[in-house]
Design an enzyme around this catalytic site. Structure first.
Site, mmCIF file in Angstrom:
data_model
loop_
_atom_site.group_PDB
_atom_site.id
_atom_site.type_symbol
_atom_site.label_atom_id
_atom_site.label_comp_id
_atom_site.label_asym_id
_atom_site.label_seq_id
_atom_site.Cartn_x
_atom_site.Cartn_y
_atom_site.Cartn_z
ATOM 1 N N LYS A 222 -25.829 33.243 -75.501
ATOM 2 C CA LYS A 222 -26.186 33.831 -73.700
ATOM 3 C C LYS A 222 -27.846 34.250 -73.958
ATOM 4 O O LYS A 222 -26.951 35.429 -75.414
ATOM 5 C CB LYS A 222 -25.617 34.926 -72.909
ATOM 6 C CG LYS A 222 -26.041 34.788 -71.882
ATOM 7 C CD LYS A 222 -25.157 35.718 -70.743
ATOM 8 C CE LYS A 222 -26.434 36.772 -69.653
ATOM 9 N NZ LYS A 222 -25.056 37.163 -68.618
ATOM 10 N N SER B 297 -25.590 35.063 -64.309
ATOM 11 C CA SER B 297 -26.380 35.256 -65.209
ATOM 12 C C SER B 297 -26.231 34.040 -66.114
ATOM 13 O O SER B 297 -26.950 34.503 -66.947
ATOM 14 C CB SER B 297 -27.149 36.235 -65.616
ATOM 15 O OG SER B 297 -25.789 37.136 -66.535
ATOM 16 N N SER C 237 -20.686 37.997 -64.017
ATOM 17 C CA SER C 237 -21.547 37.021 -64.635
ATOM 18 C C SER C 237 -20.847 36.043 -65.610
ATOM 19 O O SER C 237 -21.321 34.612 -65.880
ATOM 20 C CB SER C 237 -22.821 37.357 -64.706
ATOM 21 O OG SER C 237 -23.535 38.108 -63.786
#
Length: 464
Positions: A79, A154, A178
């Site tokens: 990420k 996210s 998330s």
């Protein structure tokens, strides 16, 4: 897809017996990314040359008898709030396009030391909060099961990439859901470990008392292997806790016979947003667990609204504190969604924040009390399948029930249980005692098998 259909364990076995090479696996992943990511937008950056070089190095080490562990030679992606030395950490924001990480995040360093092959950086929300925004430097990721639908919170790029079969494992972070939200809506396993189990050092913060890092993976076993590499004490992270790291696969396939499972039924059954498919999916899962020999019984937790309010006050106050200078100086460089979620934190008084932290301690104690006579809790993660991009539902109104266990800090896993009538994934959530990720993974693995999800094929993704 032949190589990418193999589990992390199967890939590792093949690499060690010379059935194929890490370079072949990496090329297969890069080829699938090239074919599909123009539609999915899961990646914001692909590091093809560096990935191939790392794969060749892994092959040479394995041939030479130097085995770094179960992720050696296995492709993964991270990420884009996790630092990778020499690469931008953009956080999907115009404010960070020129930022280059001087060093690896702790998780990145652990995965590098374990021989994992980094493919690139994955899409997120702006600073891991804003939403599925179209006014940012990169487009939002799309759900592989239906690209008209969002992939979740996210860690959206992480879940979309894994669900589409671009890779088996990705790093993710979770402040109010998330990891588990995107995992639920994309039909993959998402594990939020206990608070303090995985270092957050080198990960751009959102809420320093509720941020967690963990894996999103194709299967529960893949998640267990990833956590094995990611977990461990980091004295440079003030939130890290020095607690022994067990073998997460030792009891993974023990099943659930005799396991005591508590169900906080009022959490989800009293919610107007609970869709019939989600209700049926939870009920069928609990029935299968009973048939498999688990003891399933209802438990009581404090009202869900208390957890949600506590989460929102703490996250708003802490995230505003992190961004207050940039909000004052560069407000118009933020996307509209992120700015709209950060600014309300300016209005939270110190007394409100402290009250929320006191409430948090009480809520965490209540979850621990429910787990005193139960090995795990099984509850909803999503009250419905993923909404579409045009649904007008913003993140604060999404039908997700993940934030209670960020508030409490207990380990929690989203595991798929089937498909709804719309062809989108359904999931349940497994919650365990502090630092009993092994117990959570064991229950999740059993659910994965009992529901038949481990035999469900990848989604078919239409490309232009």
């Amino acid at each position: 897809m032949s190589l990418l259909a193999l589990s992390v364990s199967q890939l590792g076995q093949g690499l060690r017996r010379g059935a194929f090479s890490a370079e072949e696996v990496t090329r297969a992943a890069l080829g699938r990314i090239a074919a599909l990511d123009g539609t999915l937008h899961a990646f914001v950056r692909v590091e093809e040359d560096a990935a191939l070089a790392a794969a060749r190095a892994a092959d040479a080490e394995l041939r030479g008898g130097h085995d770094r562990g179960p992720l050696h030679g296995i492709p993964y992606a991270t990420k884009d709030i996790f630092d990778v030395a020499g690469l931008p950490t953009t956080c999907q924001s115009r404010l960070r396009l020129d930022h280059v990480a001087p060093a690896d995040a702790a998780v990145t360093a652990r995965l590098r030391a374990g021989g994992a092959v980094l493919l690139g950086k994955l899409a997120t929300f702006e600073f891991a909060l804003g939403g599925t925004s179209f006014d940012l430097p990169f487009p939002p990721a799309r759900n592989p099961w239906n690209t008209d639908h969002i992939p979740g919170g996210s860690s959206s790029g992480s879940a979309a990439a894994v669900a589409a079969g671009l890779l088996r494992v990705a790093t993710a972070s979770c402040t109010s859901g998330s990891i588990r939200g995107p995992a639920a809506w994309c039909g993959v396993a998402g594990l939020k470990p206990s608070f303090g189990r995985v270092s957050r050092r080198g990960v751009f913060p959102l809420s320093w008392t509720m941020d967690h890092c963990g894996p999103i993976a194709r299967s529960v076993e893949d998640a267990a292997i990833a956590l094995q590499n990611m977990a461990g004490h980091d004295p440079l992270d003030p939130g890290s806790i020095d607690h022994p790291v067990p073998d997460y696969r030792a009891a993974l396939d023990k099943g659930v016979r005799g396991l005591r499972i508590g169900v906080p039924r009022a959490f989800f059954e009293d919610q107007p947003a609970l869709a019939p498919d989600a209700r049926a999916g939870i009920a069928a899962t609990l029935a299968r667990l009973r048939t498999a020999g688990a003891v399933v019984r209802d438990v009581a937790l404090p009202d869900l609204a208390q957890f949600i309010a506590c989460s929102r006050v703490i996250m708003a106050a802490e995230s505003f504190a992190i961004h207050r200078r940039d909000l004052a100086r560069r407000l118009h460089d933020y996307g509209e969604a992120a700015a709209g979620r950060f600014l309300p934190g300016a209005g939270i008084a110190a007394a409100d924040y402290l009250d929320a932290q006191r409430l948090r301690a009480s809520l965490a104690a209540a979850v621990s009390a429910a787990l005193r006579d139960n090995d795990v809790l099984v509850t909803a993660i999503s009250l419905d399948t993923a909404p579409s991009f045009v649904s007008q539902l913003g993140p604060v109104s999404w039908p997700l029930q993940a934030s209670p266990f960020n508030v409490s800090g207990h380990p929690a896993l989203s595991v798929p249980v089937g498909l709804g009538r719309d062809g989108l994934p359904l999931a349940v959530q497994v919650v365990g005692r502090f630092f009993d990720e092994a117990g959570v993974l064991r229950a999740g693995r059993a659910i994965e098998r009992l529901t038949g999800w481990d035999a469900v094929p990848l989604p078919s993704i239409a490309t232009p």
